[in-house]
Design a protein around this motif. Structure first.
Motif, PDB file in Angstrom:
ATOM      1  N   ASN A 116      27.907 -16.022 -17.143  1.00  0.00           N
ATOM      2  CA  ASN A 116      28.379 -14.524 -16.967  1.00  0.00           C
ATOM      3  C   ASN A 116      26.715 -13.577 -16.957  1.00  0.00           C
ATOM      4  OD1 ASN A 116      29.468 -11.689 -17.711  1.00  0.00           O
ATOM      5  ND2 ASN A 116      30.721 -12.698 -16.534  1.00  0.00           N
ATOM      6  N   LEU A 117      26.229 -13.617 -17.199  1.00  0.00           N
ATOM      7  CA  LEU A 117      25.530 -12.205 -17.423  1.00  0.00           C
ATOM      8  C   LEU A 117      24.447 -12.730 -15.932  1.00  0.00           C
ATOM      9  CD1 LEU A 117      23.357 -10.304 -18.763  1.00  0.00           C
ATOM     10  CD2 LEU A 117      22.611 -11.929 -20.038  1.00  0.00           C
ATOM     11  N   LEU A 118      23.976 -14.065 -16.462  1.00  0.00           N
ATOM     12  CA  LEU A 118      22.972 -14.181 -14.866  1.00  0.00           C
ATOM     13  C   LEU A 118      23.784 -14.270 -13.506  1.00  0.00           C
ATOM     14  CD1 LEU A 118      21.221 -17.470 -16.219  1.00  0.00           C
ATOM     15  CD2 LEU A 118      20.464 -15.870 -15.833  1.00  0.00           C
ATOM     16  N   GLU A 119      25.261 -14.239 -13.722  1.00  0.00           N
ATOM     17  CA  GLU A 119      25.441 -14.069 -12.689  1.00  0.00           C
ATOM     18  C   GLU A 119      25.636 -12.758 -11.959  1.00  0.00           C
ATOM     19  OE1 GLU A 119      29.174 -17.944 -12.303  1.00  0.00           O
ATOM     20  OE2 GLU A 119      29.490 -16.006 -13.086  1.00  0.00           O
ATOM     21  N   ARG A 120      26.407 -11.898 -13.370  1.00  0.00           N
ATOM     22  CA  ARG A 120      25.955 -10.345 -13.552  1.00  0.00           C
ATOM     23  C   ARG A 120      24.194  -9.762 -12.349  1.00  0.00           C
ATOM     24  NH1 ARG A 120      26.662  -7.535 -17.981  1.00  0.00           N
ATOM     25  NH2 ARG A 120      26.889  -9.635 -19.273  1.00  0.00           N
ATOM     26  N   ILE A 121      23.249 -10.076 -13.321  1.00  0.00           N
ATOM     27  CA  ILE A 121      22.419  -9.783 -12.628  1.00  0.00           C
ATOM     28  C   ILE A 121      22.257 -10.357 -11.058  1.00  0.00           C
ATOM     29  CG2 ILE A 121      19.994 -10.496 -13.079  1.00  0.00           C
ATOM     30  CD1 ILE A 121      20.032 -10.436 -16.389  1.00  0.00           C
ATOM     31  N   GLN A 122      22.233 -11.465 -10.846  1.00  0.00           N
ATOM     32  CA  GLN A 122      22.201 -11.916  -9.867  1.00  0.00           C
ATOM     33  C   GLN A 122      22.526 -11.037  -8.448  1.00  0.00           C
ATOM     34  OE1 GLN A 122      24.201 -15.415  -8.292  1.00  0.00           O
ATOM     35  NE2 GLN A 122      22.759 -16.229  -7.331  1.00  0.00           N
ATOM     36  N   SER A 123      24.261 -10.806  -9.248  1.00  0.00           N
ATOM     37  CA  SER A 123      24.734 -10.018  -8.102  1.00  0.00           C
ATOM     38  C   SER A 123      24.060  -8.650  -7.940  1.00  0.00           C
ATOM     39  CB  SER A 123      26.565  -9.612  -8.619  1.00  0.00           C
ATOM     40  OG  SER A 123      26.775  -8.461  -8.013  1.00  0.00           O
ATOM     41  N   ASP A 124      23.541  -7.984  -9.225  1.00  0.00           N
ATOM     42  CA  ASP A 124      22.835  -6.335  -9.342  1.00  0.00           C
ATOM     43  C   ASP A 124      21.679  -6.725  -8.260  1.00  0.00           C
ATOM     44  OD1 ASP A 124      24.877  -5.668 -10.462  1.00  0.00           O
ATOM     45  OD2 ASP A 124      24.304  -5.749 -12.520  1.00  0.00           O
ATOM     46  N   LEU A 125      20.863  -8.151  -8.487  1.00  0.00           N
ATOM     47  CA  LEU A 125      19.791  -7.911  -8.329  1.00  0.00           C
ATOM     48  C   LEU A 125      19.821  -8.361  -6.811  1.00  0.00           C
ATOM     49  CD1 LEU A 125      17.352  -9.871 -10.392  1.00  0.00           C
ATOM     50  CD2 LEU A 125      17.304  -7.275  -9.857  1.00  0.00           C
ATOM     51  N   HIS A 126      20.991  -8.512  -6.409  1.00  0.00           N
ATOM     52  CA  HIS A 126      20.807  -9.065  -4.572  1.00  0.00           C
ATOM     53  C   HIS A 126      21.856  -7.648  -3.624  1.00  0.00           C
ATOM     54  CE1 HIS A 126      22.400 -11.038  -1.083  1.00  0.00           C
ATOM     55  NE2 HIS A 126      23.808 -10.155  -1.030  1.00  0.00           N
ATOM     56  N   SER A 127      22.496  -7.011  -4.730  1.00  0.00           N
ATOM     57  CA  SER A 127      22.128  -5.801  -3.774  1.00  0.00           C
ATOM     58  C   SER A 127      20.946  -4.672  -3.908  1.00  0.00           C
ATOM     59  CB  SER A 127      23.808  -5.293  -4.329  1.00  0.00           C
ATOM     60  OG  SER A 127      23.971  -3.710  -4.154  1.00  0.00           O
ATOM     61  N   HIS A 128      20.496  -4.691  -5.210  1.00  0.00           N
ATOM     62  CA  HIS A 128      19.390  -3.846  -5.568  1.00  0.00           C
ATOM     63  C   HIS A 128      18.031  -3.960  -4.431  1.00  0.00           C
ATOM     64  CE1 HIS A 128      16.948  -0.762  -7.462  1.00  0.00           C
ATOM     65  NE2 HIS A 128      15.860  -2.193  -7.324  1.00  0.00           N
ATOM     66  N   MET A 129      17.849  -5.102  -4.439  1.00  0.00           N
ATOM     67  CA  MET A 129      16.860  -5.943  -3.434  1.00  0.00           C
ATOM     68  C   MET A 129      17.437  -5.851  -2.185  1.00  0.00           C
ATOM     69  SD  MET A 129      14.918  -9.202  -5.699  1.00  0.00           S
ATOM     70  CE  MET A 129      16.691 -10.361  -5.787  1.00  0.00           C
ATOM     71  N   HIS A 130      18.016  -5.500  -1.655  1.00  0.00           N
ATOM     72  CA  HIS A 130      18.814  -6.254  -0.418  1.00  0.00           C
ATOM     73  C   HIS A 130      18.894  -4.857   0.171  1.00  0.00           C
ATOM     74  CE1 HIS A 130      20.353  -6.973   3.364  1.00  0.00           C
ATOM     75  NE2 HIS A 130      20.988  -6.088   3.458  1.00  0.00           N
ATOM     76  N   ARG A 131      18.616  -3.432  -0.692  1.00  0.00           N
ATOM     77  CA  ARG A 131      19.024  -2.106  -0.307  1.00  0.00           C
ATOM     78  C   ARG A 131      17.411  -1.939  -0.047  1.00  0.00           C
ATOM     79  NH1 ARG A 131      20.741   0.585  -3.652  1.00  0.00           N
ATOM     80  NH2 ARG A 131      21.583  -0.935  -5.349  1.00  0.00           N
ATOM     81  N   GLU A 132      16.230  -2.220  -0.823  1.00  0.00           N
ATOM     82  CA  GLU A 132      14.846  -1.724  -0.921  1.00  0.00           C
ATOM     83  C   GLU A 132      14.169  -2.158   0.439  1.00  0.00           C
ATOM     84  OE1 GLU A 132      13.629  -1.666  -5.214  1.00  0.00           O
ATOM     85  OE2 GLU A 132      13.005  -3.675  -4.662  1.00  0.00           O
ATOM     86  N   GLU A 133      14.530  -3.843   0.839  1.00  0.00           N
ATOM     87  CA  GLU A 133      14.035  -3.921   1.920  1.00  0.00           C
ATOM     88  C   GLU A 133      14.437  -4.080   3.498  1.00  0.00           C
ATOM     89  OE1 GLU A 133      13.676  -8.612  -0.323  1.00  0.00           O
ATOM     90  OE2 GLU A 133      15.530  -8.551   1.091  1.00  0.00           O
ATOM     91  N   LEU A 134      16.034  -3.484   3.104  1.00  0.00           N
ATOM     92  CA  LEU A 134      16.751  -2.991   4.276  1.00  0.00           C
ATOM     93  C   LEU A 134      16.272  -1.536   4.892  1.00  0.00           C
ATOM     94  CD1 LEU A 134      18.553  -4.119   6.201  1.00  0.00           C
ATOM     95  CD2 LEU A 134      20.387  -2.573   4.659  1.00  0.00           C
ATOM     96  N   MET A 135      15.637  -0.254   3.454  1.00  0.00           N
ATOM     97  CA  MET A 135      15.749   0.978   3.909  1.00  0.00           C
ATOM     98  C   MET A 135      14.938   1.035   3.022  1.00  0.00           C
ATOM     99  SD  MET A 135      20.032   2.015   3.004  1.00  0.00           S
ATOM    100  CE  MET A 135      19.898   0.888   1.661  1.00  0.00           C
ATOM    101  N   LEU A 136      14.376   0.885   1.329  1.00  0.00           N
ATOM    102  CA  LEU A 136      13.445   1.854   1.063  1.00  0.00           C
ATOM    103  C   LEU A 136      12.062   1.676   1.520  1.00  0.00           C
ATOM    104  CD1 LEU A 136      12.833   4.353  -1.259  1.00  0.00           C
ATOM    105  CD2 LEU A 136      12.615   2.009  -2.757  1.00  0.00           C
ATOM    106  N   PHE A 137      11.617   0.035   1.598  1.00  0.00           N
ATOM    107  CA  PHE A 137      10.490  -0.541   1.793  1.00  0.00           C
ATOM    108  C   PHE A 137      10.164   0.072   3.236  1.00  0.00           C
ATOM    109  CE2 PHE A 137      10.201  -4.494  -1.370  1.00  0.00           C
ATOM    110  CZ  PHE A 137      10.246  -3.480  -1.823  1.00  0.00           C
TER     111      PHE A 137
END
Length: 220
Positions: A116-137
């Motif tokens: 459950n913890l790893l799945e939460r991390i995966q979900s959070d990181l997916h959104s976080h990294m996607h927004r960094e790559e799409l907008m922030l970077f």
């Protein structure tokens, strides 16, 4: 980044690369004893707080050593060394954790809740990294400082959430301590999860202390 004796063990362990391993070597827990100050933890471990702070401060310079000088090069490094690696490792770690919980769930040291913890991390990181790559970077690559302040603040907040997840990961795995006679799958799980955790701390440090500082006027 400055380390002082009043900071908590958990804060340093989840934000300074190499600190978690240093604490483990000294027998200092940052899951159960994570709210202790460095000074208190040092005393409990029979160490001078000045010595422990000095060892931690010695990690600070090394933590940013891998950062390329150029911002575009640093962003590429973060994408390939960390974003891509986190995605690939979580894809393999989650089913491995599920196997251990399923096969060894009755063992007193089984990491119940790790899936459950790893799945939460995966979900959070997916959104976080996607927004960094799409907008922030892309904004950073264009040098658009004005549009970055709020985005950086949000990214740092999300890093704080991931730091909490890392402390939980340390707790669920008992500091990645393997029980006697652990099977090869259990060993592979903890080896991979520890490497993932260490990478995530390094990743967040490079963003918080190096990349973001280039756009906020802070000293890296």
């Amino acid at each position: 980044m400055e380390v002082d004796a009043n900071q908590t063990v958990a804060t340093i362990a989840t934000t300074l690369p190499g600190a978690a391993a240093l604490f483990r070597r000294h027998g200092i827990s940052f899951c159960c004893g994570g709210s202790d100050s460095i000074a208190s933890a040092a005393e409990a471990a029979g160490l001078s707080s000045e010595v422990l702070v000095g060892e931690l401060q010695g990690l600070v310079a090394a933590a940013s050593a891998e950062a390329p000088d150029g911002t575009i090069d640093l962003i590429h490094h973060l994408r390939t060394r960390y974003h891509d690696t986190h995605r690939a490792e979580l894809i393999s770690l989650i089913p491995l954790a599920a196997k251990i919980e399923r096969v060894h769930g009755d063992h007193p040291d089984a990491p119940i809740g790790l899936v459950n913890l790893l799945e939460r991390i995966q979900s959070d990181l997916h959104s976080h990294m996607h927004r960094e790559e799409l907008m922030l970077f892309p904004l950073m690559e264009r040098g658009d400082h004005q549009a970055l302040s709020r985005s950086i603040e949000q990214m740092r907040y999300e890093h704080d959430v991931e730091a909490q997840h890392l402390a939980e990961l340390e707790h669920v795995t008992g500091g990645f301590h393997l029980p006697e006679g652990a099977c090869n799958s259990w060993r592979a799980l903890y080896t991979g999860a520890k490497k993932f955790a260490d990478d995530l701390v390094q990743h967040m440090h490079l963003e918080n202390e190096v990349l973001f500082s280039r756009f906020t006027g802070e000293t890296a």
